[in-house]
Design a protein around this motif. Structure first.
Motif, PDB file in Angstrom:
ATOM      1  N   GLU A   1       1.756  11.836 -10.256  1.00 53.95           N
ATOM      2  CA  GLU A   1       0.865  12.980 -10.101  1.00 53.95           C
ATOM      3  C   GLU A   1      -0.600  12.610 -10.359  1.00 53.95           C
ATOM      4  OE1 GLU A   1       2.430  16.276 -12.345  1.00 53.95           O
ATOM      5  OE2 GLU A   1       4.298  16.254 -11.216  1.00 53.95           O
ATOM      6  N   ILE A   2      -0.982  11.426  -9.867  1.00 52.28           N
ATOM      7  CA  ILE A   2      -2.368  10.969  -9.945  1.00 52.28           C
ATOM      8  C   ILE A   2      -3.086  11.460  -8.696  1.00 52.28           C
ATOM      9  CG2 ILE A   2      -3.882   8.942  -9.916  1.00 52.28           C
ATOM     10  CD1 ILE A   2      -1.650   7.464 -11.455  1.00 52.28           C
ATOM     11  N   SER A   3      -4.185  12.170  -8.896  1.00 51.34           N
ATOM     12  CA  SER A   3      -4.947  12.719  -7.784  1.00 51.34           C
ATOM     13  C   SER A   3      -5.740  11.608  -7.101  1.00 51.34           C
ATOM     14  CB  SER A   3      -5.892  13.806  -8.297  1.00 51.34           C
ATOM     15  OG  SER A   3      -6.668  14.314  -7.251  1.00 51.34           O
ATOM     16  N   PHE A   4      -5.635  11.524  -5.771  1.00 49.57           N
ATOM     17  CA  PHE A   4      -6.353  10.504  -5.027  1.00 49.57           C
ATOM     18  C   PHE A   4      -6.497  10.932  -3.580  1.00 49.57           C
ATOM     19  CE2 PHE A   4      -1.919   9.656  -4.593  1.00 49.57           C
ATOM     20  CZ  PHE A   4      -1.748   9.210  -3.304  1.00 49.57           C
TER      21      PHE A   4
ATOM     22  N   ALA B   1       0.837  -1.204   0.000  1.00 47.60           N
ATOM     23  CA  ALA B   1       0.000   0.000   0.000  1.00 47.60           C
ATOM     24  C   ALA B   1       0.871   1.254   0.000  1.00 47.60           C
ATOM     25  CB  ALA B   1      -0.936   0.000   1.209  1.00 47.60           C
ATOM     26  N   ASN B   2       1.953   1.245   0.762  1.00 42.83           N
ATOM     27  CA  ASN B   2       2.867   2.380   0.805  1.00 42.83           C
ATOM     28  C   ASN B   2       3.505   2.626  -0.565  1.00 42.83           C
ATOM     29  OD1 ASN B   2       4.486   4.478   1.731  1.00 42.83           O
ATOM     30  ND2 ASN B   2       6.015   3.109   2.581  1.00 42.83           N
ATOM     31  N   GLN B   3       3.932   1.579  -1.231  1.00 39.56           N
ATOM     32  CA  GLN B   3       4.531   1.719  -2.558  1.00 39.56           C
ATOM     33  C   GLN B   3       3.523   2.241  -3.570  1.00 39.56           C
ATOM     34  OE1 GLN B   3       7.746   1.573  -3.358  1.00 39.56           O
ATOM     35  NE2 GLN B   3       8.072   1.263  -1.185  1.00 39.56           N
ATOM     36  N   LEU B   4       2.285   1.762  -3.488  1.00 42.06           N
ATOM     37  CA  LEU B   4       1.218   2.239  -4.362  1.00 42.06           C
ATOM     38  C   LEU B   4       0.992   3.735  -4.149  1.00 42.06           C
ATOM     39  CD1 LEU B   4      -0.952   1.332  -6.422  1.00 42.06           C
ATOM     40  CD2 LEU B   4      -2.438   0.843  -4.476  1.00 42.06           C
ATOM     41  N   PHE B   5       0.943   4.149  -2.889  1.00 36.84           N
ATOM     42  CA  PHE B   5       0.772   5.557  -2.532  1.00 36.84           C
ATOM     43  C   PHE B   5       1.893   6.403  -3.153  1.00 36.84           C
ATOM     44  CE2 PHE B   5       1.638   9.165   0.231  1.00 36.84           C
ATOM     45  CZ  PHE B   5       0.386   9.682   0.469  1.00 36.84           C
ATOM     46  N   LYS B   6       3.130   5.976  -2.963  1.00 36.24           N
ATOM     47  CA  LYS B   6       4.282   6.721  -3.490  1.00 36.24           C
ATOM     48  C   LYS B   6       4.260   6.801  -5.016  1.00 36.24           C
ATOM     49  CE  LYS B   6       7.404   5.743   0.325  1.00 36.24           C
ATOM     50  NZ  LYS B   6       8.613   5.007   0.740  1.00 36.24           N
TER      51      LYS B   6
END
Length: 90
Positions: free
Chosen positions: A22-25, A11-16
């Motif tokens: 520069e994908i807004s989420f 999940a951390n890698q996905l977030f980074k």
């Protein structure tokens, strides 16, 4: 991946990666679902200072229309996502 604990790192890698692209989420992560409607949440989001915050724990997928839809989609092996209108994103 060797254990559920590895999902926190995933999940951390996905977030980074979303940030890098520069994908807004609002948040991103992994939901591990079980047949008894219990699930484990491994997610990252942003706090009010736009800093990453780890979100993880147990969640029962029943009693709310979104939870019910997530579980039903999982049973049918179909994708499920919610698109939040831009007006709701600060």
């Amino acid at each position: 991946m060797h254990s559920s604990a590895d999902l926190v790192d995933t999940a951390n890698q996905l977030f980074k990666e979303f940030q890098r692209l520069e994908i807004s989420f609002i948040r991103c992560g992994v939901l591990r679902i079980h047949e008894d409607k219990n699930s484990e949440v491994y997610s990252y989001g942003k706090n009010s200072d736009n800093e990453p915050v780890a979100i993880y724990g147990d969640l029962k997928l029943e009693g709310h229309e979104t939870f019910d839809a997530v579980f039903n989609s999982w049973q049918l092996q179909k994708e499920y996502y919610i698109e939040i209108p831009k007006i709701m994103i600060a």
